[in-house]
Design an enzyme around this catalytic site. Structure first.
Site, PDB file in Angstrom:
ATOM      1  N   HIS A 238       0.864  -1.267   0.045  1.00 37.71           N
ATOM      2  CA  HIS A 238      -0.028   0.109  -0.023  1.00 37.71           C
ATOM      3  C   HIS A 238       0.969   1.284   0.032  1.00 37.71           C
ATOM      4  O   HIS A 238       1.726   1.379   1.031  1.00 37.71           O
ATOM      5  CB  HIS A 238      -0.973  -0.028   1.276  1.00 37.71           C
ATOM      6  CG  HIS A 238      -1.963   1.143   1.437  1.00 37.71           C
ATOM      7  ND1 HIS A 238      -2.919   1.156   0.319  1.00 37.71           N
ATOM      8  CD2 HIS A 238      -2.237   2.152   1.862  1.00 37.71           C
ATOM      9  CE1 HIS A 238      -3.554   2.264   0.465  1.00 37.71           C
ATOM     10  NE2 HIS A 238      -3.075   3.154   1.583  1.00 37.71           N
TER      11      HIS A 238
ATOM     12  N   ASP B 198       0.629   5.097  -0.322  1.00 32.80           N
ATOM     13  CA  ASP B 198       0.081   6.321  -0.131  1.00 32.80           C
ATOM     14  C   ASP B 198       0.852   7.186  -0.899  1.00 32.80           C
ATOM     15  O   ASP B 198       2.012   7.895  -0.968  1.00 32.80           O
ATOM     16  CB  ASP B 198      -0.185   7.117   1.240  1.00 32.80           C
ATOM     17  CG  ASP B 198      -1.139   6.236   1.968  1.00 32.80           C
ATOM     18  OD1 ASP B 198      -2.087   5.652   1.498  1.00 32.80           O
ATOM     19  OD2 ASP B 198      -0.844   5.961   3.301  1.00 32.80           O
TER      20      ASP B 198
ATOM     21  N   ASP C 103      -8.133   1.305   1.546  1.00 27.73           N
ATOM     22  CA  ASP C 103      -7.862   2.520   2.706  1.00 27.73           C
ATOM     23  C   ASP C 103      -8.532   3.529   2.003  1.00 27.73           C
ATOM     24  O   ASP C 103      -7.972   4.442   1.569  1.00 27.73           O
ATOM     25  CB  ASP C 103      -6.533   2.451   2.911  1.00 27.73           C
ATOM     26  CG  ASP C 103      -6.287   3.680   3.916  1.00 27.73           C
ATOM     27  OD1 ASP C 103      -7.225   3.930   4.830  1.00 27.73           O
ATOM     28  OD2 ASP C 103      -5.091   4.265   3.993  1.00 27.73           O
TER      29      ASP C 103
ATOM     30  N   HIS D 191      -6.756   9.444  -1.589  1.00 28.95           N
ATOM     31  CA  HIS D 191      -7.693   9.092  -0.253  1.00 28.95           C
ATOM     32  C   HIS D 191      -7.018   9.806   0.771  1.00 28.95           C
ATOM     33  O   HIS D 191      -7.695   9.954   1.933  1.00 28.95           O
ATOM     34  CB  HIS D 191      -8.272   7.852   0.040  1.00 28.95           C
ATOM     35  CG  HIS D 191      -6.847   6.773   0.180  1.00 28.95           C
ATOM     36  ND1 HIS D 191      -6.350   5.887  -0.722  1.00 28.95           N
ATOM     37  CD2 HIS D 191      -6.148   6.625   1.331  1.00 28.95           C
ATOM     38  CE1 HIS D 191      -5.495   5.285  -0.212  1.00 28.95           C
ATOM     39  NE2 HIS D 191      -5.165   5.756   0.884  1.00 28.95           N
TER      40      HIS D 191
END
Length: 1087
Positions: A264, A266, A376, A579
């Protein structure tokens, strides 16, 4: 050997004994941990360092001047980069050894060899540590190595000052603590892993579990038989572990866990977009290396933007990714441009996430993604299932609702149904994480926490370090390999998302259904934090909508015009919808970058719109070639083309899919228009002439600005003017009246009364309650500052702002009351709040244009209206539709939704009467009983301590109405408040009787919204997207006032603009069926 009775009586003591035997802190000289390394040498490693640099290539880096450095030297400050030149001379007596290079600079790094990014490094001491690189197997001794390491002076999770999510410390430095080579004791390391897994079983299984007792027994027996000073015992103990525990296999009925390697990343959060590009290289290069080590290992990665950045900045690495995609080990997934926020983007933004994501994946890797991957984000719109299906995807993976702080979501595998009835097969990995460490606890949790195990005993495990990147580690992969079929632990398969969903498909008919939004019971403050970013996003969505419509028109009707490719602008906006970006939960530098992006997009759109308007104007001036105007639609009349050019006109374009009539200000920049428009019947308080324009839907008009009179001119008097008076009493109240409403504004700026005339209904509750109450609340939370707005904050109002009012415009076109609020009402005493309350002669809507200079700390500014409306539910606009939510707290599920998402409006209605609260850039609504409110500004201090500080401009409005929200055109009012219309900069002369109204493409039903008109991505046609907005099945026809109709056929397609054999084909005037809240996309084939 210790007797079994003693061991079993002291289970906890034995477990702790195992822990100490593995400890890196206690009894290291006596335990197994102290024997993991056979040889090590720091003298064999020489390190030199470059000056600090920013963003240079490997080719440039190797040309830098390097100087000697040593262990203990620190590097910084935060976010800077350094390159290190590393030379290694392997000792000659290290023959037949596997040699590992160890590096820890307390920050992130990347190994480069011969221009190739080899592996990422992560310093520090947390579980994300990755400090080891396998240099060579079967060394001959005496080898010489030379390579480079690029470091970035930030931790895996940024540079927060004294805490993970604290604001950045700009002066952090990072110490080089390790630079050495090692030879590991292979048997000691293998035994250590087996013992660690036995310990995990003993620690985490239920107390009376047979496998727990067996694991403790075997581990205790191993410790008794292991002589840490005699490595020959290690192999014997490994065999003991295998024989006594790990050789016992599962039955066919055991549950299965499908292990999906994942990283993951970001794209921004506690670091910038630029730093994420480096994180991608570190993460992807590492996982490709592990694929070579472990053929069974599969790694999945979402987000087309991450691939695009890698392609641009690390082309060699990108080619290796493509090779691994072909072999089936590197798995693109998700289908979207970024892992976007699931609440705030518009419906069209959702569509574009998939459109540009799937086109990228198909172009680069030869296939589209088959699952939507969004692990997420902070809630999931009830329209997402239809969007997902409309974009050709049927499966969905996420897990964030496991963070709910009030109610436990009841399903792991289920059917999720949206507001139109579309559904997707959905899975929440039961380990409740997308960063699983692939340890025994989380593997078992994948089964024990599977809430639908009676219906489907398959579950996914998303394993690998993440958020800041990284991905799976070697121990994770090896644990999964060992535990693949071990009794008492779910069967494990190395898998991909597509393989996993194939296993779920046979169980579909047995699964439960969840209808409506997946509301996240946490992070409600993300509806409001970083107001400037949210406003910028809304404006970009609106301007791109108008730009695409105008350029599509021009391509059809302006000779030689070619629509510009707007995909790059869209992709920039989509990036900013990530997000942690759009919700407001990133560090300051991210919002500085986003502001620049939004400004750039808006400037580009403005330039294109101006050029397009000029092109259309030029076409209109060719009088003999004016297109014929239809007489069969209500929005047009026949053109007249007299040659006497005795009036000045401007071109006005309406990007709304309905006719509008507005009072407008002629801005000072339009001096040519102001020069012609000298007899304005009203002038604004800031000296600008006012006029009224009426424009057709999705089209333009030539507006007469130099002749007064009928409704074809800008300067016309209203039949029922708007008036304002100040009462002659001590109250100081101001009464504003027009054809539709009568409103009383108290001397402090609050609304005392609002009467909707057609229903003769009072909107404001008459028990001392008020409207437009600007309230400041304490706004603290439990941890996640920028993320969370908690219910207890609303229990502590600090002040209600008190204003002073005066009338600054008094009809006939509009009335304006200026309200200046006392800064003493602001807890800091530093700042200002000013409003202009505006009522137009031709509308029941009341606008509150608000300017705030905000300098608070942990405070929330919201506006409340106490209405006289009794309704059990309120409606809120979402993407391509609206949803209903309760106005009470009957259950914990109702109570949890004390703050909810609405886009342009929320509506509180009883039978045949209601009021809508609209906005132009806000998203956080709350409704309890008859009170409806809107969160306006927050002031969290982490991770960005400047969040929302400074100047803000926004508008919210109230719209009382008779009838339902549908019959009262609430949806139109929301669009009208938000969507711009555009006026050409330079007047032109035409005959005074000329009347030109042109609708490009619309429909014959108010319920049907033409949301998008654009050039198709392949350039062969035009794309029109509509949706049903009322919530009822109907039929419709497309309409246009341009004759002859410029399209020979219409073909229905999916959101990817794909046509297949089952696609329906229509003629322009055909009747088309549409279901409640359905999205339909069409390709319009031009003549």
């Amino acid at each position: 050997m210790t007797s079994g009775n003693v061991m079993l009586k002291h289970q906890d003591v034995t477990i702790e004994r195992i822990e100490k035997f593995l400890s890196d802190t206690y009894f290291v000289r006596e335990n197994l941990y102290g024997k993991l390394i056979s040889l090590k040498s720091s003298e064999a490693v020489k390190v030199k360092v470059s000056p600090k640099v920013e963003g240079i290539s490997y080719k440039d880096a190797i040309q830098l001047e390097y100087k000697d450095t040593k262990i203990g030297e620190s590097f910084g400050p935060s976010w800077t980069n350094y390159w290190f030149k590393v030379t290694i001379d392997v000792p000659t007596d290290w023959k037949d050894k596997t040699i590992h290079f160890i590096w820890n600079s307390s920050c992130e790094g990347l190994i480069w060899m011969n221009g190739i990014a080899i592996q990422g490094l992560i310093g520090g001491t947390w579980q994300d540590l990755r400090e080891e690189y396998k240099l060579i197997e079967n060394s001959k001794g005496g080898e010489h190595f030379e390579f480079y390491i690029e470091i970035s002076c930030n931790g895996m999770f940024g540079v927060g000052k004294d805490g993970l999510i604290n604001p950045c410390d700009p002066d952090r430095t990072f110490e080089l603590t390790k630079a050495e080579i090692r030879v590991k004791n292979k048997e000691a390391n293998e035994l250590y892993m087996y013992l660690q897994m036995l310990y995990d079983v003993g620690k985490n299984f239920p107390k009376e579990s047979l496998r727990k007792k067996q694991a403790i027994w075997v581990a205790n027996d191993i410790i008794n038989q292991c002589n840490v000073n005699d490595s020959r015992t290690f192999s014997k103990c490994i065999e003991l572990a295998k024989k006594e525990f790990f050789s016992q296999h599962n039955s066919e009925s055991q549950t299965r866990v499908w292990a999906v390697g994942h990283c993951h990343i970001d794209l921004c959060w506690l670091w910038s977009f630029e730093k994420t590009k480096e994180k991608c290289a570190r993460s992807f290069s590492t996982q490709i290396l592990y694929m070579d080590y472990y053929p069974q290992f599969k790694f999945t990665q979402s987000q087309a933007q991450a691939y695009q950045w890698t392609k641009e900045n690390y082309p060699e690495l990108y080619e290796r990714i493509k090779e691994k995609v072909v072999t089936g080990q590197f798995i693109p997934t998700g289908g979207t441009w970024v892992e976007m926020d699931g609440n705030l983007p518009s419906g069209e933004s959702f569509i574009r996430q998939f459109l540009y994501g799937q086109r990228f994946f198909e172009k680069e890797f030869g296939k589209k993604c088959t699952e939507f991957f969004l692990p997420d984000t902070f809630g999931y719109s009830a329209q997402l299932p239809q969007v997902i299906r409309h974009m050709g995807i049927e499966n969905f993976i996420t897990q964030k609702l496991s963070w709910n702080n009030l109610n436990k979501f009841p399903h792991s595998t289920f059917i999720w149904e949206g507001i139109d009835g579309s559904s997707v097969l959905t899975h929440f990995p039961p380990a409740d994480t997308y960063n699983s460490q692939a340890d025994v606890k989380e593997i078992v949790m994948s089964s024990s926490n599977n809430k639908d195990i009676d219906r489907c005993n398959e579950s996914m495990l998303l394993y690998g370090n993440g958020d800041g990147g990284g991905g799976p580690t070697i121990p994770m992969i090896e644990r999964l390999t060992i535990l693949k079929d071990t009794a008492g632990i779910p069967k494990i398969e190395f898998s991909t998302p597509a393989q996993f969903f194939k296993q779920l498909e046979p169980h579909r008919s047995k699964l439960n259904k969840w209808v409506g939004e997946l509301y996240f019971e946490l992070h409600r403050g993300t509806y409001t934090s970083q107001a400037t970013t949210k406003r910028g996003n809304r404006l970009c969505e609106i301007e791109l909508h108008a730009t695409e419509m105008l350029t599509s028109y021009c391509e059809l009707f302006v000779e030689g015009f070619k629509s510009p490719n707007l995909s790059k602008l869209w992709q920039q906006v989509l990036l900013c919808q990530f997000h942690d970006a759009l919700p407001g939960s990133s560090i300051q530098v991210c919002y500085e970058d986003i502001l620049k992006i939004h400004q750039q997009v808006l400037v580009e759109c403005k330039n294109i719109i101006t050029q397009s308007m000029n092109h259309i104007t030029g076409t209109l001036l060719k009088i003999d070639n004016l297109p014929t105007t239809s007489t069969t639609t209500s929005t047009t009349t026949t053109s007249t083309t007299e040659c006497t050019k005795n009036s000045e006109f401007v071109l006005a374009f309406n990007a709304n899919d309905f006719e509008i009539s507005r009072v407008i200000e002629i801005p000072k920049s339009n001096k040519d228009i102001q020069a012609q428009y000298i007899n304005a019947i009203q002038t604004s308080y800031n000296g600008l002439p006012l006029g009224t324009v009426s424009l057709p839907p999705n089209g333009f008009s030539a507006i007469n600005i130099s002749t007064s009179g009928d409704n074809r001119t800008i300067n016309r008097k209203p039949g029922y003017p708007c008036t304002a008076i100040e009462k002659n009493d001590a109250s100081g109240d101001i009464l504003i009246d027009n054809q539709f409403i009568s409103i009383v504004i108290g001397s402090n700026g609050r609304i005392k009364s609002l009467i909707e005339k057609s229903a003769n209904r009072e909107v404001i509750k008459q028990d001392g309650s008020l409207g437009n109450r600007l309230i400041i609340f304490d706004d603290t939370c439990l941890f996640w500052d920028a993320w969370d707005q908690e219910i207890f904050s609303l229990e502590k109002p600090l002040s209600i702002l008190e204003g002073t009012c005066k009338i600054i415009e008094n009809g006939p076109l509009r009335c304006v009351v200026q309200v200046h609020y006392d800064s003493k009402g602001l807890p800091s005493g530093n700042g200002s709040v000013n409003q202009t309350i505006i009522v137009h002669f031709n509308s029941a809507r009341v606008d509150f244009e608000t300017n705030v200079n905000w300098n608070e700390a942990h405070k929330l500014l919201r506006v409340d209206f106490d209405t006289n409306i009794r309704a059990k539910n309120a409606n809120y606009e979402i993407q391509f539709g609206h949803i209903e939510r309760p106005t009470h707290y009957n259950t914990s599920w109702d109570f949890a939704r004390f703050e909810v998402v609405g886009h342009k409006w929320a509506d509180l209605s009883e039978y045949d009467f209601g009021m809508a609260l609209l906005n132009d850039c806000k998203y956080g609504y709350s409704t309890l009983g008859g009170r409806i409110g809107l969160s306006l500004l927050r002031s969290p201090k982490s991770p960005d301590d400047t969040c929302d500080m400074g100047s803000h401009k926004f508008t919210y409005s109230i719209y009382p109405h008779r009838g339902s929200l549908q019959s009262a055109s609430v949806i139109k009012e929301g669009y009208s408040l938000n969507n711009n219309f555009y006026i050409s900069e330079t007047p032109f002369s035409l005959a005074s009787t000329t009347h030109i109204d042109k609708t490009f493409i619309s429909t014959n039903k108010e319920a049907i919204i033409v949301d998008t008109i654009k050039k198709a991505e392949d350039g062969t046609s035009f794309v029109v997207r509509v949706y049903e907005s009322f919530g009822g099945a109907t039929t419709f026809n497309f309409t246009s006032s341009i004759l002859p109709i410029p399209f020979k056929s219409i073909i229905e397609c999916n959101g990817l603009e794909e046509v297949n054999q089952s696609s329906k084909s229509y003629k322009f005037n055909d009747t088309i069926k549409i279901n409640p809240f359905e999205i339909k996309t069409f390709r319009f084939i031009s003549n």
